[in-house]
Design an enzyme around this catalytic site. Sequence first.
Site, PDB file in Angstrom:
ATOM      1  N   ASP A 285     -43.298  77.439   5.155  1.00 14.74           N
ATOM      2  CA  ASP A 285     -42.448  78.176   4.513  1.00 14.74           C
ATOM      3  C   ASP A 285     -42.559  78.189   2.918  1.00 14.74           C
ATOM      4  O   ASP A 285     -43.117  77.390   2.187  1.00 14.74           O
ATOM      5  CB  ASP A 285     -40.935  78.041   4.644  1.00 14.74           C
ATOM      6  CG  ASP A 285     -40.513  76.340   4.856  1.00 14.74           C
ATOM      7  OD1 ASP A 285     -41.394  75.734   4.093  1.00 14.74           O
ATOM      8  OD2 ASP A 285     -39.614  76.200   5.632  1.00 14.74           O
TER       9      ASP A 285
ATOM     10  N   ASN B 112     -28.535  72.446   9.612  1.00 18.11           N
ATOM     11  CA  ASN B 112     -27.779  73.380  10.735  1.00 18.11           C
ATOM     12  C   ASN B 112     -28.833  73.628  11.805  1.00 18.11           C
ATOM     13  O   ASN B 112     -28.662  74.459  12.552  1.00 18.11           O
ATOM     14  CB  ASN B 112     -27.658  74.780  10.222  1.00 18.11           C
ATOM     15  CG  ASN B 112     -28.961  75.321   9.374  1.00 18.11           C
ATOM     16  OD1 ASN B 112     -30.016  74.926   9.393  1.00 18.11           O
ATOM     17  ND2 ASN B 112     -28.544  76.490   8.503  1.00 18.11           N
TER      18      ASN B 112
ATOM     19  N   HIS C 144     -32.143  74.030  11.431  1.00 17.41           N
ATOM     20  CA  HIS C 144     -33.289  74.945  11.548  1.00 17.41           C
ATOM     21  C   HIS C 144     -34.553  74.286  11.487  1.00 17.41           C
ATOM     22  O   HIS C 144     -34.667  73.108  11.069  1.00 17.41           O
ATOM     23  CB  HIS C 144     -33.040  75.748  10.196  1.00 17.41           C
ATOM     24  CG  HIS C 144     -33.038  75.155   8.895  1.00 17.41           C
ATOM     25  ND1 HIS C 144     -32.547  75.247   7.685  1.00 17.41           N
ATOM     26  CD2 HIS C 144     -33.981  74.215   8.377  1.00 17.41           C
ATOM     27  CE1 HIS C 144     -32.689  74.963   6.731  1.00 17.41           C
ATOM     28  NE2 HIS C 144     -33.657  74.194   6.952  1.00 17.41           N
TER      29      HIS C 144
ATOM     30  N   GLU D 118     -33.558  80.184  10.400  1.00 16.45           N
ATOM     31  CA  GLU D 118     -32.147  79.982  10.090  1.00 16.45           C
ATOM     32  C   GLU D 118     -31.144  80.419  11.556  1.00 16.45           C
ATOM     33  O   GLU D 118     -31.818  81.148  12.368  1.00 16.45           O
ATOM     34  CB  GLU D 118     -31.254  80.820   9.023  1.00 16.45           C
ATOM     35  CG  GLU D 118     -31.866  80.328   7.813  1.00 16.45           C
ATOM     36  CD  GLU D 118     -31.261  78.881   7.422  1.00 16.45           C
ATOM     37  OE1 GLU D 118     -31.279  77.873   7.872  1.00 16.45           O
ATOM     38  OE2 GLU D 118     -30.608  79.077   5.853  1.00 16.45           O
TER      39      GLU D 118
HETATM   40  C1  GLP Z   1     -35.774  72.888   3.990  1.00 17.20           C
HETATM   41  C2  GLP Z   1     -37.422  73.057   4.563  1.00 17.20           C
HETATM   42  C3  GLP Z   1     -37.497  72.517   6.034  1.00 17.20           C
HETATM   43  C4  GLP Z   1     -37.140  71.279   5.980  1.00 17.20           C
HETATM   44  C5  GLP Z   1     -35.539  70.994   5.733  1.00 17.20           C
HETATM   45  C6  GLP Z   1     -34.944  69.455   5.903  1.00 17.20           C
HETATM   46  O1  GLP Z   1     -34.806  73.570   4.438  1.00 17.20           O
HETATM   47  N1  GLP Z   1     -37.626  74.472   4.733  1.00 17.20           N
HETATM   48  O2  GLP Z   1     -38.817  72.730   6.516  1.00 17.20           O
HETATM   49  O3  GLP Z   1     -37.033  70.558   7.477  1.00 17.20           O
HETATM   50  O4  GLP Z   1     -35.557  71.206   4.345  1.00 17.20           O
HETATM   51  O5  GLP Z   1     -35.293  68.858   4.652  1.00 17.20           O
HETATM   52  P1  GLP Z   1     -34.833  67.459   4.390  1.00 17.20           P
HETATM   53  O6  GLP Z   1     -36.102  66.570   4.834  1.00 17.20           O
HETATM   54  O7  GLP Z   1     -35.035  67.509   2.753  1.00 17.20           O
HETATM   55  O8  GLP Z   1     -33.434  67.016   4.852  1.00 17.20           O
END
Ligand code: GLP
Length: 242
Positions: A64, A133, A135, A140
């Site tokens: 992403d 959440n 995702h 989302e």
């Molecule tokens: C962002 C990314 C996701 C990732 C998520 C969790 O939203 N787009 O790909 O999995 O963060 O992040 P963290 O590892 O900082 O909790």
Amino acid sequence: MKIISATNYFDICEKTSNLVAKQLRQKPNSVLGLATGSTFLGVYEKLIQNKEIDFSQTRTINLDEYVGLDGEDKNSYRYFMERNLFSHINILPSNTFIPSGMAKDIKSECENYDKLIKNLGGIDLQLLGLGLNGHIGFNEPGDCFVANTHSVALQQSTRQANARFFGDIDKVPASAITVGIKTILQAKKVVLCVSGLQKAKILIQVLFGPILPNVQGSILQLHQNLIIIADKEALSLWEEGL
Ligand code: GLP
């Protein structure tokens, strides 16, 4: 699905980087699906430290990117990947792919990204983190699972969770481009990495709850080759048998 219980965050990083190293030993020109987020900082650090890994033939597809940020912006996922992995390993820059958040035509950027993934032969090993959440990538919670790469409006809770990098929630972009559920499910192997108490509840919903678009990660239950690497805190509700 296979659940691997790690002692702590550092153990998640060790175990995940070992899986990546093994994948590249077996197939040096693998297509790796890569994720961002703080969970992967330690994983990439481990990959960098392991000087035996040869990335010279590896291709990478990132999940992403924020819409409106260019690759030079320190909060863009292109910047994150360059700084935390690509600039430290022997990967060819031309073999690293991330959607462009600056594309004039976001719709064709998404279509081209899907074509690219197809032309590369699909993803061999997909790394995934988990949003609070539920995702995966930036898919989302919604009223359907979206198959292909698409742009998505970020939820307030997601912007809040990522505000720490921007200093202020208002600076977090309102939308992003993400690969869709179809691409993720078509990966030959998926490794979901989850750390910390704050993700314990959502992890149980993802792994054992009903498969619902409101918890996008729950679709992973359908994947035939899913490995979860999570620490004791993230698995605390599972280990209590809930
Ligand atoms: C962002 C990314 C996701 C990732 C998520 C969790 O939203 N787009 O790909 O999995 O963060 O992040 P963290 O590892 O900082 O909790």
